[in-house]
Scaffold this motif. Structure first.
Motif, PDB file in Angstrom:
ATOM      1  N   ARG A  70      -1.367   2.278 -16.765  1.00 59.76           N
ATOM      2  CA  ARG A  70      -1.625   2.409 -15.332  1.00 59.76           C
ATOM      3  C   ARG A  70      -2.865   1.584 -14.981  1.00 59.76           C
ATOM      4  O   ARG A  70      -3.796   1.476 -15.770  1.00 59.76           O
ATOM      5  CB  ARG A  70      -1.861   3.860 -14.951  1.00 59.76           C
ATOM      6  CG  ARG A  70      -0.650   4.761 -15.165  1.00 59.76           C
ATOM      7  CD  ARG A  70      -0.912   6.140 -14.601  1.00 59.76           C
ATOM      8  NE  ARG A  70       0.210   7.033 -14.862  1.00 59.76           N
ATOM      9  CZ  ARG A  70       0.339   8.241 -14.322  1.00 59.76           C
ATOM     10  NH1 ARG A  70      -0.585   8.707 -13.503  1.00 59.76           N
ATOM     11  NH2 ARG A  70       1.388   8.989 -14.612  1.00 59.76           N
ATOM     12  N   PHE A  71      -2.856   1.020 -13.781  1.00 57.91           N
ATOM     13  CA  PHE A  71      -4.047   0.316 -13.316  1.00 57.91           C
ATOM     14  C   PHE A  71      -4.271   0.627 -11.845  1.00 57.91           C
ATOM     15  O   PHE A  71      -3.339   0.951 -11.107  1.00 57.91           O
ATOM     16  CB  PHE A  71      -3.981  -1.187 -13.586  1.00 57.91           C
ATOM     17  CG  PHE A  71      -2.780  -1.896 -13.020  1.00 57.91           C
ATOM     18  CD1 PHE A  71      -2.845  -2.555 -11.806  1.00 57.91           C
ATOM     19  CD2 PHE A  71      -1.579  -1.930 -13.727  1.00 57.91           C
ATOM     20  CE1 PHE A  71      -1.755  -3.229 -11.292  1.00 57.91           C
ATOM     21  CE2 PHE A  71      -0.472  -2.597 -13.231  1.00 57.91           C
ATOM     22  CZ  PHE A  71      -0.554  -3.250 -12.010  1.00 57.91           C
ATOM     23  N   SER A  72      -5.521   0.538 -11.443  1.00 60.84           N
ATOM     24  CA  SER A  72      -5.921   0.975 -10.109  1.00 60.84           C
ATOM     25  C   SER A  72      -5.704  -0.120  -9.075  1.00 60.84           C
ATOM     26  O   SER A  72      -5.423  -1.282  -9.396  1.00 60.84           O
ATOM     27  CB  SER A  72      -7.400   1.360 -10.114  1.00 60.84           C
ATOM     28  OG  SER A  72      -8.202   0.195 -10.293  1.00 60.84           O
ATOM     29  N   GLY A  73      -5.880   0.269  -7.820  1.00 56.19           N
ATOM     30  CA  GLY A  73      -5.841  -0.716  -6.750  1.00 56.19           C
ATOM     31  C   GLY A  73      -6.910  -1.777  -6.915  1.00 56.19           C
ATOM     32  O   GLY A  73      -6.684  -2.954  -6.593  1.00 56.19           O
ATOM     33  N   LEU A  74      -8.074  -1.379  -7.428  1.00 57.28           N
ATOM     34  CA  LEU A  74      -9.135  -2.363  -7.670  1.00 57.28           C
ATOM     35  C   LEU A  74      -8.698  -3.381  -8.725  1.00 57.28           C
ATOM     36  O   LEU A  74      -8.925  -4.590  -8.574  1.00 57.28           O
ATOM     37  CB  LEU A  74     -10.415  -1.656  -8.118  1.00 57.28           C
ATOM     38  CG  LEU A  74     -11.177  -0.895  -7.036  1.00 57.28           C
ATOM     39  CD1 LEU A  74     -12.290  -0.063  -7.655  1.00 57.28           C
ATOM     40  CD2 LEU A  74     -11.738  -1.864  -5.999  1.00 57.28           C
ATOM     41  N   ARG A  75      -8.061  -2.906  -9.790  1.00 55.68           N
ATOM     42  CA  ARG A  75      -7.561  -3.824 -10.816  1.00 55.68           C
ATOM     43  C   ARG A  75      -6.437  -4.684 -10.261  1.00 55.68           C
ATOM     44  O   ARG A  75      -6.354  -5.878 -10.579  1.00 55.68           O
ATOM     45  CB  ARG A  75      -7.072  -3.019 -12.030  1.00 55.68           C
ATOM     46  CG  ARG A  75      -6.474  -3.873 -13.146  1.00 55.68           C
ATOM     47  CD  ARG A  75      -7.454  -4.881 -13.694  1.00 55.68           C
ATOM     48  NE  ARG A  75      -6.891  -5.602 -14.825  1.00 55.68           N
ATOM     49  CZ  ARG A  75      -7.291  -6.816 -15.202  1.00 55.68           C
ATOM     50  NH1 ARG A  75      -8.266  -7.445 -14.542  1.00 55.68           N
ATOM     51  NH2 ARG A  75      -6.734  -7.398 -16.251  1.00 55.68           N
ATOM     52  N   ALA A  76      -5.593  -4.102  -9.414  1.00 53.67           N
ATOM     53  CA  ALA A  76      -4.510  -4.870  -8.799  1.00 53.67           C
ATOM     54  C   ALA A  76      -5.072  -6.013  -7.949  1.00 53.67           C
ATOM     55  O   ALA A  76      -4.488  -7.098  -7.892  1.00 53.67           O
ATOM     56  CB  ALA A  76      -3.627  -3.964  -7.953  1.00 53.67           C
ATOM     57  N   ARG A  77      -6.219  -5.777  -7.308  1.00 53.53           N
ATOM     58  CA  ARG A  77      -6.868  -6.853  -6.557  1.00 53.53           C
ATOM     59  C   ARG A  77      -7.375  -7.939  -7.503  1.00 53.53           C
ATOM     60  O   ARG A  77      -7.226  -9.135  -7.210  1.00 53.53           O
ATOM     61  CB  ARG A  77      -8.031  -6.299  -5.729  1.00 53.53           C
ATOM     62  CG  ARG A  77      -8.719  -7.366  -4.876  1.00 53.53           C
ATOM     63  CD  ARG A  77      -9.852  -6.778  -4.068  1.00 53.53           C
ATOM     64  NE  ARG A  77     -10.909  -6.228  -4.919  1.00 53.53           N
ATOM     65  CZ  ARG A  77     -11.951  -5.547  -4.474  1.00 53.53           C
ATOM     66  NH1 ARG A  77     -12.081  -5.283  -3.180  1.00 53.53           N
ATOM     67  NH2 ARG A  77     -12.862  -5.090  -5.318  1.00 53.53           N
ATOM     68  N   GLU A  78      -7.957  -7.550  -8.623  1.00 51.58           N
ATOM     69  CA  GLU A  78      -8.425  -8.536  -9.603  1.00 51.58           C
ATOM     70  C   GLU A  78      -7.267  -9.393 -10.122  1.00 51.58           C
ATOM     71  O   GLU A  78      -7.430 -10.592 -10.370  1.00 51.58           O
ATOM     72  CB  GLU A  78      -9.103  -7.834 -10.776  1.00 51.58           C
ATOM     73  CG  GLU A  78     -10.405  -7.133 -10.426  1.00 51.58           C
ATOM     74  CD  GLU A  78     -10.959  -6.343 -11.602  1.00 51.58           C
ATOM     75  OE1 GLU A  78     -10.300  -6.328 -12.670  1.00 51.58           O
ATOM     76  OE2 GLU A  78     -12.034  -5.746 -11.458  1.00 51.58           O
ATOM     77  N   LEU A  79      -6.088  -8.772 -10.280  1.00 49.70           N
ATOM     78  CA  LEU A  79      -4.918  -9.488 -10.789  1.00 49.70           C
ATOM     79  C   LEU A  79      -4.266 -10.374  -9.734  1.00 49.70           C
ATOM     80  O   LEU A  79      -3.436 -11.217 -10.071  1.00 49.70           O
ATOM     81  CB  LEU A  79      -3.884  -8.482 -11.302  1.00 49.70           C
ATOM     82  CG  LEU A  79      -4.266  -7.682 -12.537  1.00 49.70           C
ATOM     83  CD1 LEU A  79      -3.272  -6.554 -12.768  1.00 49.70           C
ATOM     84  CD2 LEU A  79      -4.335  -8.592 -13.773  1.00 49.70           C
TER      85      LEU A  79
END
Length: 270
Positions: free
Chosen positions: A170-179
């Protein structure tokens, strides 16, 4: 507009639509009916010349939990060819959303698992809450993110897609922004306010130019400098300059006034 059981399609008088996934009691998990209704809704949106862009959102606590497990259990009892037909229909949904002529903005909150990442990846832009939880969860239940994989790779890149498809982390919205899957991630309490700001900004732009720019960028792809791409780009700017909206935009800029497409009532909010 058709009546839907699993969706809610709302047109704003300012010229955009919000397509809501509306199975909140099932965390907006999609089944065969929702897939078929999404295909119909996307076809209707593409045929509506009055629309400027589309928002894709989820009712309730989550954007979408991915595929409905009860539906998946039923599919497991079917033969290969019937499962292939189901996969083809899911493929129609993803490709039709990706190829929709209207610009699309996904708004992600809560959970977005499995095929939900496909929907997000097929949209032109996506924003979400910082605490959203995203996951390519298929390998945890013995499956693979097959139909959605080309779109996920385009959205986050091959290396990251390999990691999250193989680990099911699982990854967070913050990580999704980084990706790069999300353009921006906001505190959950601010998300609706930020959606309204995105809507207001998009409404400043020429409806025709929005569609033309989306088509242009699809043709340009990764930016390979071929003679065909050069010809397409040169023809594209020539066509839009002589179009009614192109002429109106240029005149409005030179006359220091608002172009005609900005003359709308800012209420209601999405």
């Amino acid at each position: 507009m058709s009546e839907f059981s699993t969706l809610e399609l709302i047109k704003d008088p300012r010229g955009f639509a919000t397509l809501w996934l509306n199975r909140a009691d099932k965390n907006n998990a999609f089944n065969a009916q929702m897939i078929r209704e999404l295909i119909v809704a996307i076809d209707q949106l593409g045929a509506d010349a009055s629309l400027r862009f589309v928002l894709l959102r989820g009712r309730g606590r989550h954007f979408s939990a991915g595929a409905d497990l009860a539906w998946m259990q039923q599919s497991a009892q079917l033969d290969f060819h019937t499962n292939l037909d189901d996969a083809h229909e899911l493929g129609d949904l993803m490709y039709n959303l990706h190829n929709l002529k209207l610009p699309t903005l996904a708004v992600v909150h809560g959970a977005a698992f499995g095929g939900a990442l496909g929907l997000i990846s097929c949209c032109d832009m996506a924003i979400g809450s910082e605490d959203a939880q995203l996951c390519l969860s298929e390998v945890r239940i013995g499956l693979a993110p097959a139909v959605i994989s080309p779109f996920v790779v385009k959205a986050i890149g091959e290396r990251a897609a390999r990691r999250y498809a193989l680990t099911a982390e699982r990854f967070s919205g913050l990580r999704a922004r980084e990706l790069g899957l999300l353009a921006e991630a906001y505190p959950a309490a601010e998300l609706d306010q930020q959606v309204a700001a995105w809507v207001d900004n998009l409404l400043l732009n020429s409806p025709q130019a929005l569609r033309a720019s989306k088509e242009l960028l699809r043709e340009v792809g990764h930016g390979e400098l071929t003679p065909a791409v050069r010809r397409y780009c040169e023809n594209s700017i020539a066509r839009i300059r002589v179009s009614p909206e192109g002429q109106e935009g240029l005149r409005a800029f030179l006359e220091k006034r608002r172009p005609a497409w900005q003359d709308f009532d800012k209420e209601p909010r999405p």
